[in-house]
Design an enzyme around this catalytic site. Structure first.
Site, short mmCIF file in Angstrom:
data_model
loop_
_atom_site.label_atom_id
_atom_site.label_comp_id
_atom_site.label_asym_id
_atom_site.label_seq_id
_atom_site.Cartn_x
_atom_site.Cartn_y
_atom_site.Cartn_z
CG ASP A 68 40.70 49.79 41.64
OD1 ASP A 68 40.30 49.46 42.77
OD2 ASP A 68 40.09 49.50 40.59
CE LYS A 166 50.44 38.74 43.34
NZ LYS A 166 49.43 38.91 44.38
NE ARG A 172 49.04 45.29 44.13
CZ ARG A 172 48.35 44.14 44.01
NH1 ARG A 172 48.94 42.98 44.19
NH2 ARG A 172 47.08 44.17 43.71
P1 IMP Z 1 41.09 46.32 44.78
O1 IMP Z 1 39.75 46.89 44.43
O2 IMP Z 1 42.20 46.93 44.02
O3 IMP Z 1 41.37 46.26 46.24
O4 IMP Z 1 41.14 44.81 44.33
C1 IMP Z 1 40.11 44.15 43.71
C2 IMP Z 1 40.12 42.69 44.02
O5 IMP Z 1 40.93 42.05 43.07
C3 IMP Z 1 40.66 42.32 45.39
O6 IMP Z 1 39.67 42.17 46.32
C4 IMP Z 1 41.29 40.97 45.13
O7 IMP Z 1 40.35 39.97 45.33
C5 IMP Z 1 41.64 41.02 43.67
N1 IMP Z 1 43.06 41.29 43.50
C6 IMP Z 1 43.69 42.47 43.30
N2 IMP Z 1 45.01 42.29 43.18
C7 IMP Z 1 45.22 40.97 43.32
C8 IMP Z 1 46.38 40.16 43.32
O8 IMP Z 1 47.52 40.61 43.20
N3 IMP Z 1 46.17 38.85 43.49
C9 IMP Z 1 44.94 38.31 43.65
N4 IMP Z 1 43.84 39.00 43.69
C10 IMP Z 1 43.98 40.33 43.52
#
Ligand code: IMP
Length: 188
Positions: A68, A166, A172
């Protein structure tokens, strides 16, 4: 060769993890199963509880993980944080830039929390990338908020830098490396 499974419906996240883990001689397979995201105040809790839900129902094999992530903007008291996915879907990058109009302090952090199941218990690993919110949407690589996040030490967004850069510095990458270190040290 070690073989892990990444539970995610996000193809970009999977490709990033695959490239990062490859450097450590680890193969990763993608599992797409619907994940119930438990709403919570921290991404660590979201990751842990989402994986626990699947483990309790025997829906995941051992050596699986999920992640997450969220963008935490200092001037907005950590918003969008755990709401990042929803905020991206609704107001998006442009909406964040609008909220940040006229704000000088543009400091932000991207955070990643990985929950890993070793067959017995769940372990959580985190990674942070410090940076700031740009003044405009820039770059075409990546996904999500990549076009507005400028990592510390660079003057380009994640989306301009591309995955080669990146994946060396991202939230990540840092969380994955911390998981790899634990796996190598055999702490489980
Ligand atoms: P999730 O709930 O972990 O899937 O991610 C939450 C939101 O954060 C995603 O929908 C992306 O918009 C944003 N997000 C997460 N990781 C990244 C990244 O590495 N780059 C850009 N946006 C990210």
């Amino acid at each position: 060769m070690m073989h892990l499974r990444f539970i995610t419906s996000n193809k970009h996240k999977f490709e990033e993890a695959r490239d990062i883990l490859k450097r450590y001689g680890i193969r990763v397979e993608r599992i797409s199963i619907p994940v119930v995201e438990i709403q919570s105040n921290s991404i660590e809790e979201v990751a842990y509880n989402s994986l626990r839900y699947l483990v309790e129902r025997r829906l995941v094999p051992s050596m699986s993980f999920l992640e997450d992530a969220g963008l935490f903007i200092k001037a907005l008291k950590g918003f969008p944080g755990v709401y990042s996915a929803y905020v991206y879907r609704t107001i998006g990058c442009e909406g964040i830039l609008k909220l940040m109009e006229g704000i000088e302090d543009r400091y932000a952090e991207f955070k990643s929390a990985i929950a890993f199941y070793d067959g017995k218990s769940i372990h959580v690993f985190t990674g942070v990338c410090r940076g700031c919110i740009g003044l405009e949407v820039k770059g075409s690589f990546g996904f999500g908020f990549d076009p507005i996040f400028i990592p510390e030490g660079f003057n380009k967004t994640y989306a301009e830098l591309g995955n080669n850069v990146k994946n060396k510095i991202s939230h990540r990458a840092r969380a994955l490396i911390s998981m790899v270190k634990a796996l190598r040290a055999n702490i489980f």
